[in-house]
Design an enzyme around this catalytic site. Structure first.
Site, PDB file in Angstrom:
ATOM      1  N   ARG A 154       0.807   3.405   5.631  1.00 10.83           N
ATOM      2  CA  ARG A 154       0.046   3.391   4.396  1.00 10.83           C
ATOM      3  C   ARG A 154       0.069   2.096   3.920  1.00 10.83           C
ATOM      4  O   ARG A 154      -1.060   1.763   3.661  1.00 10.83           O
ATOM      5  CB  ARG A 154       0.323   4.611   3.325  1.00 10.83           C
ATOM      6  CG  ARG A 154      -0.357   4.582   2.242  1.00 10.83           C
ATOM      7  CD  ARG A 154       0.278   3.835   0.941  1.00 10.83           C
ATOM      8  NE  ARG A 154      -0.568   3.931  -0.092  1.00 10.83           N
ATOM      9  CZ  ARG A 154      -0.293   2.860  -1.119  1.00 10.83           C
ATOM     10  NH1 ARG A 154       0.512   1.956  -0.957  1.00 10.83           N
ATOM     11  NH2 ARG A 154      -0.897   2.870  -2.305  1.00 10.83           N
ATOM     12  N   HIS A 201      -2.727  -2.918   2.508  1.00  7.31           N
ATOM     13  CA  HIS A 201      -2.433  -4.343   2.120  1.00  7.31           C
ATOM     14  C   HIS A 201      -2.840  -5.158   3.362  1.00  7.31           C
ATOM     15  O   HIS A 201      -2.702  -6.475   3.374  1.00  7.31           O
ATOM     16  CB  HIS A 201      -1.043  -4.497   1.816  1.00  7.31           C
ATOM     17  CG  HIS A 201      -0.500  -3.947   0.405  1.00  7.31           C
ATOM     18  ND1 HIS A 201      -1.240  -4.143  -0.831  1.00  7.31           N
ATOM     19  CD2 HIS A 201       0.199  -2.833   0.411  1.00  7.31           C
ATOM     20  CE1 HIS A 201      -0.797  -3.288  -1.539  1.00  7.31           C
ATOM     21  NE2 HIS A 201      -0.027  -2.467  -0.804  1.00  7.31           N
TER      22      HIS A 201
END
Length: 126
Positions: free
Chosen positions: A79, A84
């Site tokens: 995740r 990011h």
């Protein structure tokens, strides 16, 4: 201002299952090349993988520790990399997650959902 109501962990588990099912349905019948070029399916699948990891962060430590067959840390790390990674997502790795990891993860999550907590454990259901 009042404190927001905390959701019960089982709802996050339900979210993880739902998002895994969606990711599989959004990629059903695709090969990697078609998936990467698909636009909406690609974006929706990534979003659901992010949500699986986000929901995993809300599963209590006791539940995670008593269910080590589920790769909690990897789910959360995935995740974080997706969130990011911006435009730097490795499509080979992503496709591997969709084709191998999610189909392996889904029955583990469903088993946890049915068992209520921690099979063969003294930890009570929360």
């Amino acid at each position: 201002m009042s404190k927001p109501i905390e959701r019960e962990w089982r709802f996050y588990l339900d979210d993880m299952i739902s998002c895994a099912e969606k990711a599989l349905s959004y990629t059903d019948g695709f090969d990697q090349q078609r998936f990467v070029a698909s636009g909406l399916n690609y974006d929706a699948t990534i979003r659901n993988l992010e949500l699986i990891g986000e929901a995993a962060t809300h599963i209590p430590d006791a539940i995670r520790q008593n269910n080590p067959q589920i790769p909690w840390r990897m789910i959360i790390a995935t995740r974080n990399r997706l969130i990011h990674g911006y435009l730097g997502i490795d499509n080979d790795t992503l496709w591997s997650i969709i084709q191998t990891d999610i189909p392996a993860l889904l029955p583990l999550l469903q088993h946890l959902q049915k068992s209520g907590c921690c099979p063969n454990s003294h930890v009570p259901t929360l």
